[in-house]
Design an enzyme around this catalytic site. Structure first.
Site, PDB file in Angstrom:
ATOM      1  CE1 TYR A 146      -3.712   2.540   0.893  1.00  0.00           C
ATOM      2  CE2 TYR A 146      -2.115   3.353   2.499  1.00  0.00           C
ATOM      3  CZ  TYR A 146      -3.292   3.517   1.791  1.00  0.00           C
ATOM      4  OH  TYR A 146      -4.050   4.645   1.960  1.00  0.00           O
TER       5      TYR A 146
ATOM      6  CE  LYS B 232      -3.458   5.310  -1.417  1.00  0.00           C
ATOM      7  NZ  LYS B 232      -4.492   5.907  -2.294  1.00  0.00           N
TER       8      LYS B 232
END
Length: 246
Positions: free
Chosen positions: A140, A144
């Site tokens: 994740y 990002k």
């Protein structure tokens, strides 16, 4: 009055941003993963113009979504809000990295683009080798950072578009959990402010915002060489060229 399309607006920050924008008199088009969630989204955001359905983990569905958005005409802003957290590397890349890339390339150019990043990007790596070969090791945090690289590349290549990223904070949504300590309202108001405000502080490009304030971000995202390599890899994966002139 502005016209705004928001991905991932059937719940969480996206839905809250949509409600806020509708309350301010703007036209809002929602997005949901499937028909059931789409019906729920329309019920939960009275006054929304319509909802479009697409599962962003599918490249084919994401490309069709871009066509569906374009069929509705021009938008003033697009908020790339959709994201997944607890998922496989393949799904994280598809939803958090490739979907914003595809939609950015294919949707008729709005005046403003807002990308949802995260403070966790600072713990991520670009992982371009993995992006070009094996998504399974991409986290994740990595995704990002990648979407922040996309935002900064757009800002550099398209000078007529305000392209900015948002760290909404660790807020109490379904993704963040009930005990998350950050301010939920400030999390979504930064999105809506960047999408519509005429304040000079919002009419900028190539910045990373937290609670309507510019914040420093990982230098990797500003590395032009890495940005270009990232765009080339995304082009190869999606078979969509990044438009130099929009």
């Amino acid at each position: 009055m502005a016209r705004i399309f928001i991905t991932g607006s059937s719940d969480g920050l996206g839905q809250l941003a949509a409600k806020q924008l509708v309350s301010e008199g703007h036209q809002v088009v929602l997005h949901a993963r499937n028909k059931t969630r789409g019906l729920e989204a329309m019920a939960n955001v009275p006054g929304a113009e319509t909802v479009l359905m697409a599962d962003l983990s599918s490249m084919a569905a994401t490309k069709q979504l871009a066509d569906d958005v374009n069929a509705l005409g021009l938008f003033d802003a697009v908020i790339h809000n959709a994201g997944v957290y607890r998922a496989s590397g393949e799904t994280i890349v598809a939803v958090n990295t490739l979907a914003p890339y595809i939609l950015t390339c294919m949707i008729l150019p709005p005046r403003r683009l807002i990308y949802l990043s995260s403070g966790m990007h600072s713990g991520g790596q670009a992982r371009l080798k993995q992006l070009s070969s094996d998504f399974s090791g991409i986290s994740y945090s990595d995704s990002k950072l990648q979407v922040l690289m996309l935002c900064m590349a757009v800002s550099r290549i398209w000078p007529d578009v305000y392209s900015n990223a948002v760290d909404p904070g660790w807020v109490p949504t379904k993704m963040g959990g009930a005990g998350a300590p950050d301010n939920l309202e400030k999390g979504y108001l930064t999105q809506t402010w960047l999408a519509t405000s005429e304040e000079s502080q919002a009419k900028v490009s190539g910045h990373y915002f937290y609670h309507q304030k510019q914040r420093h971000f990982a230098p990797t995202a500003s590395d032009v060489h890495l940005q270009e390599k990232f765009l080339m890899i995304c082009e190869k994966i999606t078979n969509i060229n990044f438009p130099i002139n929009k």
